[in-house]
Design a protein around this motif. Structure first.
Motif, short mmCIF file in Angstrom:
data_model
loop_
_atom_site.label_atom_id
_atom_site.label_comp_id
_atom_site.label_asym_id
_atom_site.label_seq_id
_atom_site.Cartn_x
_atom_site.Cartn_y
_atom_site.Cartn_z
N GLY A 16 -7.85 -2.35 2.33
CA GLY A 16 -8.74 -3.35 1.77
C GLY A 16 -10.07 -3.20 2.47
O GLY A 16 -10.12 -2.88 3.66
N LEU A 65 -2.82 -10.81 -1.85
CA LEU A 65 -2.77 -9.68 -0.92
C LEU A 65 -1.64 -9.83 0.09
O LEU A 65 -1.00 -8.86 0.46
CB LEU A 65 -4.11 -9.54 -0.17
N GLY A 66 -1.41 -11.06 0.55
CA GLY A 66 -0.35 -11.30 1.54
C GLY A 66 1.04 -11.30 0.94
O GLY A 66 1.88 -10.48 1.32
N ALA A 119 2.05 -8.00 -0.18
CA ALA A 119 1.90 -6.96 0.84
C ALA A 119 1.17 -5.74 0.27
O ALA A 119 1.64 -4.61 0.38
CB ALA A 119 3.25 -6.58 1.43
N LEU A 157 -1.73 -4.34 1.13
CA LEU A 157 -2.57 -3.51 2.00
C LEU A 157 -1.81 -3.05 3.24
O LEU A 157 -1.01 -3.78 3.80
CB LEU A 157 -3.80 -4.30 2.45
N ASP A 158 -2.13 -1.84 3.66
CA ASP A 158 -1.63 -1.34 4.93
C ASP A 158 -2.59 -1.71 6.06
O ASP A 158 -2.17 -1.85 7.21
CB ASP A 158 -1.45 0.18 4.88
N LEU A 194 -6.67 -3.82 6.56
CA LEU A 194 -7.82 -4.50 5.96
C LEU A 194 -9.03 -4.33 6.88
O LEU A 194 -8.93 -4.58 8.09
CB LEU A 194 -7.52 -5.99 5.77
N ALA A 245 -8.47 -13.39 2.70
CA ALA A 245 -7.88 -12.05 2.62
C ALA A 245 -7.29 -11.66 3.97
O ALA A 245 -6.17 -11.14 4.05
CB ALA A 245 -8.91 -11.03 2.16
N HIS A 284 -3.36 -11.15 4.64
CA HIS A 284 -2.95 -9.84 5.12
C HIS A 284 -2.18 -9.93 6.44
O HIS A 284 -1.17 -9.23 6.64
CB HIS A 284 -4.19 -8.95 5.26
N ASN A 304 1.64 -10.23 7.10
CA ASN A 304 2.49 -9.05 7.06
C ASN A 304 2.44 -8.24 8.36
O ASN A 304 2.97 -7.13 8.41
CB ASN A 304 2.09 -8.17 5.87
N ARG A 308 0.04 -6.67 9.85
CA ARG A 308 -0.64 -5.38 9.69
C ARG A 308 -2.06 -5.45 10.23
O ARG A 308 -2.63 -6.53 10.35
CB ARG A 308 -0.62 -4.99 8.21
N VAL A 367 -6.09 -5.36 11.11
CA VAL A 367 -7.39 -5.75 10.57
C VAL A 367 -8.45 -5.08 11.44
O VAL A 367 -8.43 -5.21 12.66
CB VAL A 367 -7.59 -7.29 10.62
#
Length: 190
Positions: free
Chosen positions: A7, A77-78, A81, A83-84, A86, A111, A115, A118, A120, A122
């Motif tokens: 993202g 987005l959350g 899931a 995005l790997d 952002l 966002a 995100h 998950n 993941r 940022v």
């Protein structure tokens, strides 16, 4: 790395848009799946640096997708899931403050919140005139939190703007590569 979806969220540091978009185009060569996101200010505001419509068109052209720019656009987005990783680039002082305080009332901050559920990464690319003033505490807060990684940043005009800092956007790809491995690119401040 073709199976990674990024993202890319832009906030209203309009003076950085051209170099940011140039680095995004280079990043897309390594990561072809990029979902573009814009804050309301960056999506709607014409400035001396250019028209909002032109920046939106450039962002869409680079990513090959429509820009997400509302709360309802980014909320999935959350839960899905999508995005790997952002990226918030440029990340203004206002957005830094909201992220540090856990406020999710803009497309970009929501966002990030969606995100992070998950667990993941940022990536934050600072562009703030008060990074060494009011936002120093917010940068510090985010540096201590899991899943936040910073593009290395520096003072951009120490004589004219002694509290202003900006990310070295040319190090965006390296930062993303490291963050995907759970590592912070060093040095953070140079």
């Amino acid at each position: 790395m073709n199976n990674v979806t990024l993202g890319f969220a832009m906030c209203g540091s309009f003076c950085t848009f051209q170099p940011v978009l140039a680095q995004l185009a280079a990043l897309r060569e390594a990561y072809p799946e990029i979902i573009p996101i814009m804050s309301a200010a960056s999506y709607e505001t014409d400035t001396r640096f250019g028209a909002a419509e032109e920046f939106r068109a450039q962002l869409q052209d680079i990513c090959g997708r429509p820009v997400l720019h509302t709360l309802t656009d980014v909320e999935p987005l959350g839960p899905k899931a999508l995005l790997d990783l952002l990226i918030v680039c440029p990340c203004t002082g206002n957005t830094l403050a909201k992220l540090a305080a856990g406020i999710a009332d803009t497309p970009v901050t929501l966002a990030v919140k969606a995100h992070l559920r998950n667990e993941r990464p940022v990536v934050i690319a600072v562009s703030s005139n008060d990074a060494l003033a009011a936002n120093a505490a917010n940068i510090g807060a985010l540096l201590t939190r899991r899943h936040f990684y910073f593009v290395p940043f520096r003072e951009d005009s120490p004589e004219k703007k002694p509290r202003s800092m900006v990310a070295d956007f040319t190090r965006l790809r390296d930062t993303v590569d490291h963050a995907l491995r759970g590592e912070q690119l060093q040095p953070i401040v140079f």
